[in-house]
Design a protein around this motif. Structure first.
Motif, PDB file in Angstrom:
ATOM      1  N   ARG A 131       1.372  -0.462  -0.993  1.00  0.00           N
ATOM      2  CA  ARG A 131       0.688  -1.007   0.184  1.00  0.00           C
ATOM      3  C   ARG A 131      -0.735  -0.485   0.351  1.00  0.00           C
ATOM      4  NH1 ARG A 131       3.154  -1.192   6.331  1.00  0.00           N
ATOM      5  NH2 ARG A 131       1.264  -1.942   7.361  1.00  0.00           N
ATOM      6  N   TRP A 132      -0.974   0.776  -0.022  1.00  0.00           N
ATOM      7  CA  TRP A 132      -2.286   1.392   0.178  1.00  0.00           C
ATOM      8  C   TRP A 132      -2.840   1.886  -1.152  1.00  0.00           C
ATOM      9  CZ3 TRP A 132       1.941   3.059   3.306  1.00  0.00           C
ATOM     10  CH2 TRP A 132       1.947   2.518   4.588  1.00  0.00           C
ATOM     11  N   PRO A 133      -4.054   1.486  -1.518  1.00  0.00           N
ATOM     12  CA  PRO A 133      -4.608   1.899  -2.816  1.00  0.00           C
ATOM     13  C   PRO A 133      -5.039   3.364  -2.861  1.00  0.00           C
ATOM     14  CG  PRO A 133      -6.221   0.611  -1.601  1.00  0.00           C
ATOM     15  CD  PRO A 133      -4.935   0.528  -0.826  1.00  0.00           C
ATOM     16  N   ASP A 134      -5.354   3.935  -1.688  1.00  0.00           N
ATOM     17  CA  ASP A 134      -5.820   5.320  -1.664  1.00  0.00           C
ATOM     18  C   ASP A 134      -5.597   5.905  -0.280  1.00  0.00           C
ATOM     19  OD1 ASP A 134      -7.945   4.366  -0.007  1.00  0.00           O
ATOM     20  OD2 ASP A 134      -9.089   3.869  -1.804  1.00  0.00           O
ATOM     21  N   LYS A 135      -5.955   7.175  -0.113  1.00  0.00           N
ATOM     22  CA  LYS A 135      -5.675   7.857   1.143  1.00  0.00           C
ATOM     23  C   LYS A 135      -6.521   7.317   2.297  1.00  0.00           C
ATOM     24  CE  LYS A 135      -8.845  11.846   0.883  1.00  0.00           C
ATOM     25  NZ  LYS A 135      -8.913  13.329   0.863  1.00  0.00           N
ATOM     26  N   ASP A 136      -7.730   6.821   1.991  1.00  0.00           N
ATOM     27  CA  ASP A 136      -8.572   6.291   3.065  1.00  0.00           C
ATOM     28  C   ASP A 136      -7.960   5.036   3.677  1.00  0.00           C
ATOM     29  OD1 ASP A 136     -10.644   8.203   3.101  1.00  0.00           O
ATOM     30  OD2 ASP A 136     -11.503   7.322   1.300  1.00  0.00           O
ATOM     31  N   ALA A 137      -7.412   4.165   2.839  1.00  0.00           N
ATOM     32  CA  ALA A 137      -6.753   2.964   3.346  1.00  0.00           C
ATOM     33  C   ALA A 137      -5.516   3.334   4.158  1.00  0.00           C
ATOM     34  CB  ALA A 137      -6.377   2.044   2.187  1.00  0.00           C
ATOM     35  N   LEU A 138      -4.767   4.317   3.701  1.00  0.00           N
ATOM     36  CA  LEU A 138      -3.580   4.772   4.420  1.00  0.00           C
ATOM     37  C   LEU A 138      -3.974   5.395   5.754  1.00  0.00           C
ATOM     38  CD1 LEU A 138      -0.628   5.475   4.805  1.00  0.00           C
ATOM     39  CD2 LEU A 138      -0.936   7.411   3.229  1.00  0.00           C
ATOM     40  N   LEU A 139      -4.992   6.242   5.751  1.00  0.00           N
ATOM     41  CA  LEU A 139      -5.437   6.885   6.982  1.00  0.00           C
ATOM     42  C   LEU A 139      -5.930   5.847   7.977  1.00  0.00           C
ATOM     43  CD1 LEU A 139      -6.159   9.305   8.712  1.00  0.00           C
ATOM     44  CD2 LEU A 139      -8.257   9.577   7.368  1.00  0.00           C
ATOM     45  N   ARG A 140      -6.647   4.854   7.503  1.00  0.00           N
ATOM     46  CA  ARG A 140      -7.155   3.808   8.391  1.00  0.00           C
ATOM     47  C   ARG A 140      -6.003   3.097   9.092  1.00  0.00           C
ATOM     48  NH1 ARG A 140     -11.680   0.665   9.202  1.00  0.00           N
ATOM     49  NH2 ARG A 140     -11.256  -1.431   9.978  1.00  0.00           N
ATOM     50  N   ASP A 141      -4.978   2.714   8.347  1.00  0.00           N
ATOM     51  CA  ASP A 141      -3.847   2.014   8.959  1.00  0.00           C
ATOM     52  C   ASP A 141      -3.068   2.922   9.904  1.00  0.00           C
ATOM     53  OD1 ASP A 141      -4.504  -0.298   7.696  1.00  0.00           O
ATOM     54  OD2 ASP A 141      -2.741  -0.399   6.410  1.00  0.00           O
ATOM     55  N   ALA A 142      -2.959   4.202   9.556  1.00  0.00           N
ATOM     56  CA  ALA A 142      -2.263   5.145  10.440  1.00  0.00           C
ATOM     57  C   ALA A 142      -3.005   5.274  11.767  1.00  0.00           C
ATOM     58  CB  ALA A 142      -2.130   6.503   9.760  1.00  0.00           C
ATOM     59  N   LEU A 143      -4.325   5.334  11.703  1.00  0.00           N
ATOM     60  CA  LEU A 143      -5.122   5.421  12.916  1.00  0.00           C
ATOM     61  C   LEU A 143      -5.062   4.124  13.718  1.00  0.00           C
ATOM     62  CD1 LEU A 143      -8.222   7.276  11.471  1.00  0.00           C
ATOM     63  CD2 LEU A 143      -6.655   8.179  13.185  1.00  0.00           C
ATOM     64  N   MET A 144      -5.139   3.002  13.038  1.00  0.00           N
ATOM     65  CA  MET A 144      -5.057   1.710  13.716  1.00  0.00           C
ATOM     66  C   MET A 144      -3.732   1.567  14.443  1.00  0.00           C
ATOM     67  SD  MET A 144      -7.837  -0.260  13.192  1.00  0.00           S
ATOM     68  CE  MET A 144      -7.416  -1.993  13.014  1.00  0.00           C
ATOM     69  N   ASP A 145      -2.661   2.099  13.840  1.00  0.00           N
ATOM     70  CA  ASP A 145      -1.344   2.017  14.457  1.00  0.00           C
ATOM     71  C   ASP A 145      -1.264   2.894  15.698  1.00  0.00           C
ATOM     72  OD1 ASP A 145       1.624   1.169  14.057  1.00  0.00           O
ATOM     73  OD2 ASP A 145       1.737   3.343  14.390  1.00  0.00           O
ATOM     74  N   ARG A 146      -1.939   4.032  15.681  1.00  0.00           N
ATOM     75  CA  ARG A 146      -1.833   4.979  16.793  1.00  0.00           C
ATOM     76  C   ARG A 146      -2.778   4.655  17.942  1.00  0.00           C
ATOM     77  NH1 ARG A 146      -0.489  11.217  16.030  1.00  0.00           N
ATOM     78  NH2 ARG A 146       1.348  10.101  15.300  1.00  0.00           N
ATOM     79  N   LEU A 147      -3.975   4.153  17.648  1.00  0.00           N
ATOM     80  CA  LEU A 147      -4.946   3.874  18.700  1.00  0.00           C
ATOM     81  C   LEU A 147      -4.568   2.620  19.479  1.00  0.00           C
ATOM     82  CD1 LEU A 147      -8.244   4.556  16.734  1.00  0.00           C
ATOM     83  CD2 LEU A 147      -7.385   5.898  18.668  1.00  0.00           C
TER      84      LEU A 147
END
Length: 201
Positions: A62-78
């Motif tokens: 689902r995520w190519p790298d940690k930045d993409a994963l971090l972005r989605d994690a933040l989008m989910d929380r905010l």
């Protein structure tokens, strides 16, 4: 995400069989746990997989790298600006937008989010686009609509005045040791914004 992809983690521990939203939430929580533990520079896909007690396959699919994963994690929380319900009444709409901003500010107190903002320019920019930009845009639209309805004085619907509420809330969040409260947001609207905006006389 399928349960088959939730393979044993790299550490050799036993993976918890989860799928869909449950697995996604475990991965997102692991991102924040790892940020607190090792910082942004030390954040890795392998580390997140181990912390989530899952395999790497669900992450890389689902995520190519940690930045993409971090972005989605933040989008989910905010909180999401699209969830704000505007009703066309000045006070109610000002409160709705500043409560959205207050909720987002409260989340930035989380050490993991502070790490992400301070160490990743991309993350900082994303949070600005997710929170600050829509807040100011909506407030300016609210002021323009209120001006058209005659609820505020003519000429008050300006970008500068639209920034006043967010500036007060953000300053309080950055400088006060206590958490932002709803009572404070109400005070900003009733004691600062409305007297500043209402027609005189």
């Amino acid at each position: 995400m399928s349960a088959r992809a939730d393979a044993p983690p790299p550490s050799g521990g036993t993976a918890t069989r989860r799928r869909g939203r449950a697995l996604e939430q475990a991965i997102y929580q692991a991102v924040f746990d790892e940020l607190r533990r090792v910082g942004y520079a030390g954040l890795t896909m392998d580390g997140v997989a181990a912390a989530a007690r899952t395999g790497k396959a669900p992450l890389y699919r689902r995520w190519p790298d940690k930045d993409a994963l971090l972005r989605d994690a933040l989008m989910d929380r905010l909180p999401a600006a699209d969830d704000i319900e505007l009703v066309g009444e000045l006070r109610a709409d000002l409160l709705a937008v500043l409560r959205f901003l207050s909720a987002a500010c409260a989340l930035t107190k989380d050490p993991a989010l502070q790490v992400a903002k301070s160490e990743s320019q991309e993350t900082h920019a994303m949070m600005r686009e997710r929170v600050s930009v829509p807040t100011r845009r909506m407030l300016l639209e609210i002021l323009r609509d209120a001006e058209a309805r005659g609820e505020i004085r003519q000429g008050a619907a300006t970008p500068l005045l639209a920034h006043v509420g967010p500036a007060v809330v953000t300053y309080r969040n950055l400088t006060a040791p206590m958490e932002l409260t709803d009572e404070f947001v109400v005070e900003v609207v009733d004691d600062v914004l409305l007297p500043m905006l209402r027609p005189q006389g």
